[in-house]
Design an enzyme around this catalytic site. Structure first.
Site, PDB file in Angstrom:
ATOM      1  N   LYS A 267       0.844  -1.198   0.000  1.00  0.00           N
ATOM      2  CA  LYS A 267       0.000   0.000   0.000  1.00  0.00           C
ATOM      3  C   LYS A 267       0.883   1.254   0.000  1.00  0.00           C
ATOM      4  O   LYS A 267       2.029   1.189   0.427  1.00  0.00           O
ATOM      5  CB  LYS A 267      -0.856   0.036   1.277  1.00  0.00           C
ATOM      6  CG  LYS A 267      -1.953  -1.008   1.356  1.00  0.00           C
ATOM      7  CD  LYS A 267      -2.674  -0.893   2.688  1.00  0.00           C
ATOM      8  CE  LYS A 267      -3.734  -1.978   2.843  1.00  0.00           C
ATOM      9  NZ  LYS A 267      -4.914  -1.736   2.000  1.00  0.00           N
TER      10      LYS A 267
ATOM     11  N   ARG B 187     -10.429 -11.326   1.641  1.00  0.00           N
ATOM     12  CA  ARG B 187     -11.339 -12.326   1.071  1.00  0.00           C
ATOM     13  C   ARG B 187     -10.742 -13.733   1.138  1.00  0.00           C
ATOM     14  O   ARG B 187     -11.473 -14.718   1.141  1.00  0.00           O
ATOM     15  CB  ARG B 187     -11.720 -11.935  -0.365  1.00  0.00           C
ATOM     16  CG  ARG B 187     -10.582 -11.867  -1.337  1.00  0.00           C
ATOM     17  CD  ARG B 187     -10.886 -11.006  -2.551  1.00  0.00           C
ATOM     18  NE  ARG B 187     -10.928  -9.593  -2.226  1.00  0.00           N
ATOM     19  CZ  ARG B 187     -11.182  -8.629  -3.113  1.00  0.00           C
ATOM     20  NH1 ARG B 187     -11.398  -8.934  -4.390  1.00  0.00           N
ATOM     21  NH2 ARG B 187     -11.202  -7.377  -2.751  1.00  0.00           N
TER      22      ARG B 187
END
Length: 486
Positions: A259, A333
């Site tokens: 990130k 996920r």
């Protein structure tokens, strides 16, 4: 200190309309309060305050707060109960003013809804300052009068549940590691005889063949934990439980798909799903809800190292499906895929998962509401009705086949962990991915990325991690427990 509510009148120049507690106090001081209010400027607008000193020996400082219109009721445009929201916001402002005066105790006018007043007081005063030398003075809010003490106590429990989630999300990632998170929740549940907590180690996770979860965890030096909570509040311990699943990434660097550094510190709250779900169970236990609930939280860090997932790697989930990890920052996920497979072991009445899953959810709804993707209109109705009461809103999002095709069209595996059109409908493709691990007919996925933190949007929460939608999950569970009784 004392916080009293006043309604705004239909006509601007009309005399202040007090709550019953305000009226009683005004009589106690021989009409002085009403007199002072009328001479010190225009009528109080919603959320605005006036403070008076020396009116009564028991209350050296009295804060009067504007509650807005009386009996505003449910606002269909806003999807919430306006009276309750107005009370929460007004009481929070009043209590903070008492705190600024360094008065250690505040009595709060129930304002016609003691639960909402308690929520406003307890949520409004909360602040994470564990690690600071200079702390704000601690203020204890109490109910003014004794008429609604049961509703007040319920509000305190609801708010303390959300504050627990805020505490866990706000704490630095070196203080709340996977094991520390699990131990903190275990300690909170220790006093309840009808709760069992299992802190499952990495070896157990491996025997469960949770390859997707382990692939995320292996990049970090912190070992993963699978937290499993059984709250047996139902009349019969064999009754089908509500299963709550929460994403527990205690720090998310993005892994090899790193990130940007600005704002990365906020990723200590990427376990917001686990924090809200576990806090909701702690609250359900405190309320003694007549319902069985199972909580599941896969806990780990997502870090870049020589052992980390690499873009293009293929991993195998618990149900045997293979997943191409095209972006290591779409890791939530992967954890949830395995946890959702495991959730099907419990003959659940409903499976609800919560996760700070996608930046796309924040783009779609901002911090106004939690996005809900569900295959069950029954489940949606319960969540929606619960959120009207709590003011912590939910909004239904699509689970179209359109999005499924974008995650199943994958060169190397059964599924890709990102949609093939990358940014388009990112929250929806993430939900479609999770749906591939669900066979239960009542399942909902709550994407809470947009509601993770608060700047100033929710007036009764200070700036920082929000702990949303803990109260909506609790209210939803309470509705479900009443449902099963009727």
């Amino acid at each position: 200190g004392l916080v009293l509510g006043v309604y705004s009148s239909e006509k601007d120049e009309a005399a202040a309309q007090f709550t019953s507690a305000g009226d009683a106090f005004d009589r106690l001081v021989a009409g002085k309060l009403r007199e002072l209010l009328s001479v010190c400027g225009p009528p109080l607008k919603k959320g605005k305050t006036r403070i008076f000193h020396g009116l009564h020996q028991d209350f050296p400082s009295v804060v009067v707060v504007g509650l807005g219109k009386k009996n505003a009721g449910i606002n269909d445009q806003e999807n919430w109960n306006e009276d309750k929201e107005n009370i929460r916001a007004a009481v929070a402002v009043g209590c903070r003013q008492i705190q600024d005066l360094e008065i250690p105790c505040v009595e709060v006018d129930p304002c016609g809804d003691a639960q909402a007043a308690a929520e406003g007081a307890v949520l409004g005063l909360h602040e994470y300052n564990e690690l600071k030398k200079k702390k704000k003075p601690v203020v204890t809010p109490q109910l003014h009068g004794s008429a609604e003490s049961e509703a007040w106590q319920k509000g305190v429990i609801y708010a303390e549940g959300q504050n627990l989630a805020r505490y866990l999300m706000e704490a630095p990632a070196n203080y709340i590691t996977p094991i520390k998170f699990a131990e903190h929740i275990e300690q909170k549940l220790r006093s309840f005889s009808n709760v069992k907590v299992h802190i499952r180690p990495e070896s157990w996770i491996a025997t469960q063949q949770m390859g997707a979860f382990l692939s995320v965890a292996k990049g970090s030096a912190e070992p993963p934990i699978f937290l499993e909570i059984h709250y047996l509040g139902g009349a019969n311990t064999d009754d089908s439980p509500l299963v709550l699943v929460g994403k527990g990434v205690t720090f998310d660097s993005g892994g090899i798909s790193l990130k940007p550094s600005s704002g990365m510190d906020a990723m200590r709250a990427d376990m917001g799903g686990a924090a809200t779900v576990c806090s909701a169970i702690v609250t359900a236990a405190a309320l003694n809800l007549p319902l069985n609930i199972i909580g599941l939280a896969p806990l780990c860090e997502n870090m870049p190292s020589g052992k980390a997932n690499k873009p293009g790697d293929v991993v195998r989930a618990k149900n045997g499906k293979t997943i191409q990890v095209d972006n290591t920052d779409a890791e939530g996920r992967l954890l949830l895929a395995d946890a959702l497979c495991y959730a099907h072991n419990f003959n659940a009445r409903a499976i609800v998962n919560a996760a700070t899953l996608t930046g796309a959810m924040d783009v779609a709804l901002g911090s106004a509401a939690t996005g809900v993707f569900t295959n069950s209109s029954w489940l949606w109705t319960h969540l929606y009705e619960a959120s009207i009461l709590t003011g912590d809103r939910v909004w239904r999002m699509p689970l179209f086949e359109h999005y499924t095709k974008q995650v199943t069209d994958c060169p190397l595996a059964d599924l890709s962990n990102i949609g093939k059109y990358s940014r388009a409908g990112g929250a929806c493709t993430a939900a479609a991915f999770l749906k591939e691990f669900v066979t239960a007919s009542h399942w909902a996925h709550l994407d809470i990325a947009g509601v993770m933190s608060n700047k100033d949007e929710v007036p009764y929460l200070r700036k920082g991690m929000a702990g949303r939608p803990t109260r909506t999950l609790v209210e939803f569970a309470a509705r479900l427990s009443r449902d099963s009784h009727s």
